[in-house]
Design a protein around this motif. Sequence first.
Motif, mmCIF file in Angstrom:
data_model
loop_
_atom_site.group_PDB
_atom_site.id
_atom_site.type_symbol
_atom_site.label_atom_id
_atom_site.label_comp_id
_atom_site.label_asym_id
_atom_site.label_seq_id
_atom_site.Cartn_x
_atom_site.Cartn_y
_atom_site.Cartn_z
ATOM 1 N N LEU A 186 0.763 -1.271 0.060
ATOM 2 C CA LEU A 186 -0.083 -0.144 -0.101
ATOM 3 C C LEU A 186 0.759 1.060 -0.117
ATOM 4 O O LEU A 186 1.797 1.223 0.561
ATOM 5 N N THR A 187 0.519 2.386 -0.714
ATOM 6 C CA THR A 187 1.253 3.473 -0.828
ATOM 7 C C THR A 187 1.143 4.319 0.682
ATOM 8 O O THR A 187 0.228 3.976 1.247
ATOM 9 N N ALA A 188 2.050 5.213 0.661
ATOM 10 C CA ALA A 188 2.411 6.055 1.759
ATOM 11 C C ALA A 188 1.122 6.912 2.061
ATOM 12 O O ALA A 188 0.573 7.324 3.208
ATOM 13 N N ALA A 189 0.311 7.169 0.907
ATOM 14 C CA ALA A 189 -0.670 7.866 1.075
ATOM 15 C C ALA A 189 -1.977 7.157 1.467
ATOM 16 O O ALA A 189 -2.941 7.918 2.010
ATOM 17 N N SER A 190 -2.004 5.938 1.501
ATOM 18 C CA SER A 190 -3.168 5.005 1.886
ATOM 19 C C SER A 190 -3.028 4.801 3.365
ATOM 20 O O SER A 190 -4.072 4.490 3.993
ATOM 21 N N LEU A 191 -1.794 4.702 4.026
ATOM 22 C CA LEU A 191 -1.617 4.296 5.210
ATOM 23 C C LEU A 191 -0.856 5.137 5.998
ATOM 24 O O LEU A 191 0.163 5.732 5.589
ATOM 25 N N PRO A 192 -0.996 5.738 7.189
ATOM 26 C CA PRO A 192 -0.262 6.619 7.969
ATOM 27 C C PRO A 192 1.158 5.850 8.411
ATOM 28 O O PRO A 192 1.234 4.787 8.555
ATOM 29 N N VAL A 193 2.034 6.593 8.483
ATOM 30 C CA VAL A 193 3.471 6.186 8.789
ATOM 31 C C VAL A 193 3.385 5.754 10.261
ATOM 32 O O VAL A 193 2.989 6.602 11.076
ATOM 33 N N ALA A 194 3.868 4.445 10.542
ATOM 34 C CA ALA A 194 3.935 4.086 11.985
ATOM 35 C C ALA A 194 5.039 3.984 12.505
ATOM 36 O O ALA A 194 6.025 3.131 12.274
ATOM 37 N N PRO A 200 17.925 9.032 14.322
ATOM 38 C CA PRO A 200 18.005 10.362 13.410
ATOM 39 C C PRO A 200 18.385 9.766 12.013
ATOM 40 O O PRO A 200 17.802 10.162 11.140
ATOM 41 N N LEU A 201 19.164 8.605 11.917
ATOM 42 C CA LEU A 201 19.119 7.919 10.475
ATOM 43 C C LEU A 201 18.000 7.415 9.980
ATOM 44 O O LEU A 201 17.643 7.811 8.897
ATOM 45 N N ARG A 202 17.120 6.683 10.769
ATOM 46 C CA ARG A 202 16.136 6.286 10.427
ATOM 47 C C ARG A 202 15.029 7.351 9.856
ATOM 48 O O ARG A 202 14.386 7.129 8.989
ATOM 49 N N ASP A 203 14.940 8.145 10.789
ATOM 50 C CA ASP A 203 14.115 9.357 10.778
ATOM 51 C C ASP A 203 14.179 10.158 9.477
ATOM 52 O O ASP A 203 13.464 10.592 8.841
ATOM 53 N N ALA A 204 15.323 10.314 9.050
ATOM 54 C CA ALA A 204 15.915 11.047 8.023
ATOM 55 C C ALA A 204 15.312 10.366 6.563
ATOM 56 O O ALA A 204 14.911 10.969 5.602
ATOM 57 N N ILE A 205 15.746 9.001 6.572
ATOM 58 C CA ILE A 205 15.042 8.048 5.455
ATOM 59 C C ILE A 205 13.566 8.269 5.465
ATOM 60 O O ILE A 205 12.911 8.391 4.214
ATOM 61 N N VAL A 206 12.918 8.268 6.430
ATOM 62 C CA VAL A 206 11.398 8.030 6.443
ATOM 63 C C VAL A 206 10.913 9.331 6.033
ATOM 64 O O VAL A 206 9.923 9.383 5.264
ATOM 65 N N ALA A 207 11.600 10.546 6.171
ATOM 66 C CA ALA A 207 11.114 11.849 5.910
ATOM 67 C C ALA A 207 11.117 12.108 4.311
ATOM 68 O O ALA A 207 10.394 12.425 3.810
ATOM 69 N N ALA A 208 12.536 11.371 3.908
ATOM 70 C CA ALA A 208 12.730 11.684 2.452
ATOM 71 C C ALA A 208 11.737 10.750 1.683
ATOM 72 O O ALA A 208 11.150 11.205 0.572
ATOM 73 N N ALA A 209 11.703 9.677 1.999
ATOM 74 C CA ALA A 209 10.725 8.687 1.369
ATOM 75 C C ALA A 209 9.313 9.048 1.453
ATOM 76 O O ALA A 209 8.531 9.076 0.363
ATOM 77 N N GLY A 210 8.793 9.590 2.482
ATOM 78 C CA GLY A 210 7.517 10.125 2.585
ATOM 79 C C GLY A 210 7.230 11.514 1.801
ATOM 80 O O GLY A 210 5.953 11.583 1.451
ATOM 81 N N ALA A 211 8.350 12.191 1.574
ATOM 82 C CA ALA A 211 7.918 13.327 0.660
ATOM 83 C C ALA A 211 7.900 13.034 -0.758
ATOM 84 O O ALA A 211 7.466 13.810 -1.640
ATOM 85 N N GLN A 212 8.484 11.717 -1.261
ATOM 86 C CA GLN A 212 8.027 11.511 -2.468
ATOM 87 C C GLN A 212 6.689 11.057 -2.721
ATOM 88 O O GLN A 212 6.122 10.763 -2.116
#
Length: 226
Positions: free
Chosen positions: A13-21, A28-40
């Motif tokens: 399912l796409t990020a738009a379909s489900l909230p990021v859990a 910080p390393l993980r959170d930076a990847i989550v933010a960048a991927a979520g912006a796509q």
Amino acid sequence: MRLLVLPALAVLLTAASLPVAVVDGRDPLRDAIVAAAGAQSPATVSFDRVTRLVRTGGGSTTRQVRVERWDGARWTLVSIDDQPPSSAERARAARSASVAGYHQLARIVAAATERGGDSDGRTVLVVPVLPAGSVIADAKDISAHLQAEAVLGLRAGMPWVAQLRVLNRESFRLNMLIKVTEFEQVNDYKLDAQGQPRLVAQQNDSQGSMFGFSGGEKSEVVYAYR
């Protein structure tokens, strides 16, 4: 006899379909990847996808080459085994809302709980259990049976996922008839000319049994961006 068929990670399912859990604890390393991927967003890309798959089961083997096109808004089924698809096949493809891509990693990587390393010295984020709703197969959520490892790269000091490996944590039943004993998918990403990570290839392998007969599916998927 129906062959054992498990869909590729394109059913995520796409990020738009489900909230990021996000799991407890800051990374910080993980959170930076989550933010960048979520912006796509899949609305900002267009690509052709070629899938070559081999299915086995019941003493038979079938092969298929499928070409699809995503234009940022909808899917078009271009061909099946070099033949034009039927109107019903085109309509079914157009109804699909699942778009594979780097954006899907926002939800998956957010569930990483630890770091590791590989033989090449690269950092690996470990997801012990995929978040619910991540992978749907045959109308069933199989996420709880899967785990993942995200292999990281660095560009200008910023982390990104170069490869995502998804494996089964255990054997499980897809339904009353089908038992899955092996599930593996390797997703490869590369940076485009603008430095954005893009999904470029997938290798899929699922094995299991039905009515006591072994079977499975292997596929190679290539993405060409336009």
